[in-house]
Write a protein that holds these residues in place. Structure first.
Motif, short mmCIF file in Angstrom:
data_model
loop_
_atom_site.label_atom_id
_atom_site.label_comp_id
_atom_site.label_asym_id
_atom_site.label_seq_id
_atom_site.Cartn_x
_atom_site.Cartn_y
_atom_site.Cartn_z
N VAL A 95 0.84 -1.20 0.00
CA VAL A 95 0.00 0.00 0.00
C VAL A 95 0.87 1.25 0.00
N VAL A 96 1.91 1.27 0.83
CA VAL A 96 2.80 2.42 0.90
C VAL A 96 3.54 2.59 -0.42
N LEU A 97 3.99 1.50 -1.01
CA LEU A 97 4.73 1.54 -2.27
C LEU A 97 3.86 2.11 -3.39
N LYS A 98 2.64 1.64 -3.48
CA LYS A 98 1.72 2.10 -4.53
C LYS A 98 1.37 3.58 -4.34
N GLU A 99 1.13 3.97 -3.11
CA GLU A 99 0.78 5.37 -2.83
C GLU A 99 1.96 6.30 -3.08
N PHE A 100 3.16 5.88 -2.71
CA PHE A 100 4.36 6.70 -2.93
C PHE A 100 4.59 6.92 -4.42
N LYS A 101 4.43 5.88 -5.22
CA LYS A 101 4.58 6.01 -6.67
C LYS A 101 3.55 6.97 -7.24
N TYR A 102 2.32 6.86 -6.78
CA TYR A 102 1.24 7.73 -7.23
C TYR A 102 1.56 9.20 -6.91
N LEU A 103 2.04 9.47 -5.69
CA LEU A 103 2.34 10.84 -5.29
C LEU A 103 3.55 11.39 -6.06
N LEU A 104 4.54 10.56 -6.34
CA LEU A 104 5.67 11.00 -7.15
C LEU A 104 5.24 11.38 -8.56
N LYS A 105 4.31 10.62 -9.12
CA LYS A 105 3.79 10.95 -10.45
C LYS A 105 3.01 12.27 -10.41
N LYS A 106 2.23 12.48 -9.36
CA LYS A 106 1.47 13.73 -9.23
C LYS A 106 2.40 14.93 -9.12
N LEU A 107 3.53 14.76 -8.43
CA LEU A 107 4.50 15.84 -8.28
C LEU A 107 5.42 15.98 -9.50
N GLN A 108 5.28 15.10 -10.46
CA GLN A 108 6.01 15.12 -11.73
C GLN A 108 7.52 14.99 -11.55
N ILE A 109 7.94 14.15 -10.61
CA ILE A 109 9.37 13.89 -10.45
C ILE A 109 9.68 12.41 -10.67
N PHE A 110 8.69 11.65 -11.11
CA PHE A 110 8.89 10.22 -11.38
C PHE A 110 9.24 10.06 -12.85
N ASP A 111 10.38 9.42 -13.14
CA ASP A 111 10.84 9.23 -14.51
C ASP A 111 10.22 7.96 -15.08
N ARG A 112 9.13 8.11 -15.82
CA ARG A 112 8.39 6.96 -16.33
C ARG A 112 9.16 6.21 -17.41
N GLU A 113 9.98 6.91 -18.20
CA GLU A 113 10.73 6.24 -19.26
C GLU A 113 11.70 5.21 -18.69
N LYS A 114 12.43 5.60 -17.64
CA LYS A 114 13.36 4.65 -17.01
C LYS A 114 12.61 3.47 -16.42
N TYR A 115 11.50 3.75 -15.77
CA TYR A 115 10.72 2.70 -15.09
C TYR A 115 10.13 1.73 -16.11
N ASN A 116 9.53 2.24 -17.17
CA ASN A 116 8.92 1.39 -18.20
C ASN A 116 9.97 0.62 -18.98
N CYS A 117 11.10 1.23 -19.24
CA CYS A 117 12.19 0.56 -19.96
C CYS A 117 12.69 -0.65 -19.17
N LEU A 118 12.80 -0.50 -17.88
CA LEU A 118 13.29 -1.60 -17.06
C LEU A 118 12.27 -2.72 -16.95
N LYS A 119 10.99 -2.38 -16.92
CA LYS A 119 9.96 -3.39 -16.72
C LYS A 119 9.70 -4.23 -17.96
N GLU A 120 10.15 -3.78 -19.16
CA GLU A 120 9.90 -4.53 -20.38
C GLU A 120 10.71 -5.81 -20.45
N TYR A 121 11.84 -5.87 -19.81
CA TYR A 121 12.71 -7.04 -19.93
C TYR A 121 12.30 -8.17 -19.07
#
Length: 121
Positions: A95-121
């Motif tokens: 729950v904390v992990l999911k909420e922290f990711k959500y708040l980072l995205k809202k604050l626009q400091i989460f780098d989605r390209e790096k995250y999505n690139c890593l998850k594809e492999y």
């Protein structure tokens, strides 16, 4: 794993609280303030209203681990303060992990390209 730089002084926390932007979640609140450095500094705040020492320490450990999990996907150059919200119940790690990711995205400091690139492999 790199060494995490922490905020320790009261005036550092106060500056982020007063001048920074924030988003509030159900269990945590994330405050950010750009700094003029090429690294992130983190501070964790849990008030006595959150419960007794065992509960506060558990919340701090969950917050610290969730930050460590997403550390490489957060944009550099920010002072980040994560404050646990009051309440006797301790949320689960997921729950904390999911909420922290959500708040980072809202604050626009989460780098989605790096995250999505890593998850594809």
């Amino acid at each position: 794993m790199k060494k995490t730089v922490t905020l320790k002084k009261n005036y550092e926390f106060a500056r982020v609280f007063n001048k920074g932007s924030f988003y509030v979640g159900r269990n945590i609140t994330v405050y950010i303030l750009p700094n003029k450095q090429s690294l992130n500094r983190i501070g964790i705040s849990v008030s006595k209203k959150a419960g007794k020492a065992v509960v506060r320490n558990r919340k701090k450990r969950l917050i610290r681990e969730s930050y460590r999990y997403f550390e490489e996907y957060i944009s550099n150059g920010y002072d980040i303060v994560i404050a646990a919200r009051a309440g006797e119940s301790v949320p689960t790690y997921g729950v904390v992990l999911k909420e922290f990711k959500y708040l980072l995205k809202k604050l626009q400091i989460f780098d989605r390209e790096k995250y999505n690139c890593l998850k594809e492999y």
